[in-house]
Design an enzyme around this catalytic site. Structure first.
Site, PDB file in Angstrom:
ATOM      1  N   SER A  60       0.803  -1.221   0.000  1.00 28.93           N
ATOM      2  CA  SER A  60       0.000   0.000   0.000  1.00 28.93           C
ATOM      3  C   SER A  60       0.833   1.267   0.000  1.00 28.93           C
ATOM      4  CB  SER A  60      -0.943   0.027   1.203  1.00 28.93           C
ATOM      5  OG  SER A  60      -0.209   0.193   2.391  1.00 28.93           O
ATOM      6  N   GLY A  97      -1.612  -4.657   1.198  1.00 27.17           N
ATOM      7  CA  GLY A  97      -1.666  -5.874   1.985  1.00 27.17           C
ATOM      8  C   GLY A  97      -0.703  -6.948   1.535  1.00 27.17           C
ATOM      9  N   ASN A 126       4.777  -5.878   5.486  1.00 26.86           N
ATOM     10  CA  ASN A 126       3.710  -6.743   5.998  1.00 26.86           C
ATOM     11  C   ASN A 126       4.247  -8.051   6.560  1.00 26.86           C
ATOM     12  OD1 ASN A 126       1.251  -5.272   5.633  1.00 26.86           O
ATOM     13  ND2 ASN A 126       1.570  -5.461   3.445  1.00 26.86           N
ATOM     14  N   ASP A 210      -5.229   7.958  10.080  1.00 29.98           N
ATOM     15  CA  ASP A 210      -5.024   6.707  10.803  1.00 29.98           C
ATOM     16  C   ASP A 210      -3.658   6.644  11.477  1.00 29.98           C
ATOM     17  OD1 ASP A 210      -3.288   6.316   8.676  1.00 29.98           O
ATOM     18  OD2 ASP A 210      -4.418   4.656   7.799  1.00 29.98           O
ATOM     19  N   HIS A 213      -0.573   5.471   7.483  1.00 27.99           N
ATOM     20  CA  HIS A 213      -0.169   5.608   6.092  1.00 27.99           C
ATOM     21  C   HIS A 213       0.304   7.030   5.798  1.00 27.99           C
ATOM     22  CE1 HIS A 213      -2.860   2.093   6.054  1.00 27.99           C
ATOM     23  NE2 HIS A 213      -2.045   1.676   5.099  1.00 27.99           N
TER      24      HIS A 213
END
Length: 238
Positions: A60, A97, A126, A210, A213
């Site tokens: 991402s 992801g 990830n 958030d 990011h």
């Protein structure tokens, strides 16, 4: 590796949210609220670009998660090349992801389809969030670099870091794996994609709401971290 508070805040919060099942960086939701995890334009993975191609295989951080289309660092790269009159076309095959295992599984088909001059691999974050063995990450990165080189592409490996709360050994070994693979395979390396963003004095200024990011304002910094190494591979002015 410097273990400043901003980077600890960034990834420690990411891990906490991931474990809580609330959210995770590089999640399955694509940028801008779209429901597909695939990267946006320029040159999505299904497109066949003309001219020399730069294939970006990422998560991402490269797939414009939460950003307006055309504002992520990959899109900015395409704009920079176009403005400079460069012939290279950028193909963004990033998926939010994705892990190194996922990228490895997708790469052969992408190489066959796009036949890139340069392969940019931005994966691994990830893996750390899921607590996957570093040896597995190393094996997958090595396989992808080798695949790219065997297909005739120059390879640029983009590194990631994790904070000390992972434990000193894991933090050190995870950071080192990117340089280790790049050196072993004689590939180009960006040590840390989020340099100047995750380790900035203000831990929230360049992140989305958030706090995970990077926001739109941070994207030029990400490109600035990638560009010098990439420019050398394509013979452009750094």
């Amino acid at each position: 590796m410097r273990s400043g508070t901003p980077r600890r805040h960034f990834i420690a919060r990411a891990v906490g949210l991931a474990l809580a099942g609330i959210a995770a960086p590089w999640s399955a939701h694509a940028a801008g609220g779209a429901r597909s995890g695939a990267a946006p334009q320029p040159g999505g993975a299904g497109a066949v670009a003309s001219g020399p191609r730069i294939l970006v295989l990422g998560d991402s951080l490269s797939a414009e998660y939460g950003l307006r289309r055309g504002t992520g660092w990959v899109a900015l790269l395409a704009q920079r090349l176009q403005q400079a009159g460069r012939p290279e076309q950028v193909v963004n095959a990033s998926i939010s992801g994705d892990t190194t295992s996922g990228g490895r599984a997708r790469l052969a088909a992408l190489l066959k389809q796009h036949q890139p001059q340069v392969l940019v691999i931005e994966l691994g974050g990830n893996d750390a969030l899921r607590g996957l063995p570093i040896a597995m990450t190393e094996q997958n990165l090595t396989a992808m670099v080798s695949q790219g080189q065997a297909a005739g592409a120059k390879v640029l490996l983009v590194g990631m870091q994790v904070p000390p709360n992972y434990g000193a050994a894991y933090t050190r070994d995870f950071e080192a794996v990117f340089a280790k693979v790049a050196q072993a395979r004689q590939a180009a390396l960006v040590p840390f994609l989020l340099k100047g963003v995750a380790d900035a004095p203000d831990p929230t200024a360049q992140f989305q709401g958030d706090r995970i990011h990077p926001n739109e304002q941070a994207q030029p910094a990400l490109l600035a971290n990638v560009w010098p190494s990439l420019a050398r591979l394509i013979g452009a002015k750094a």
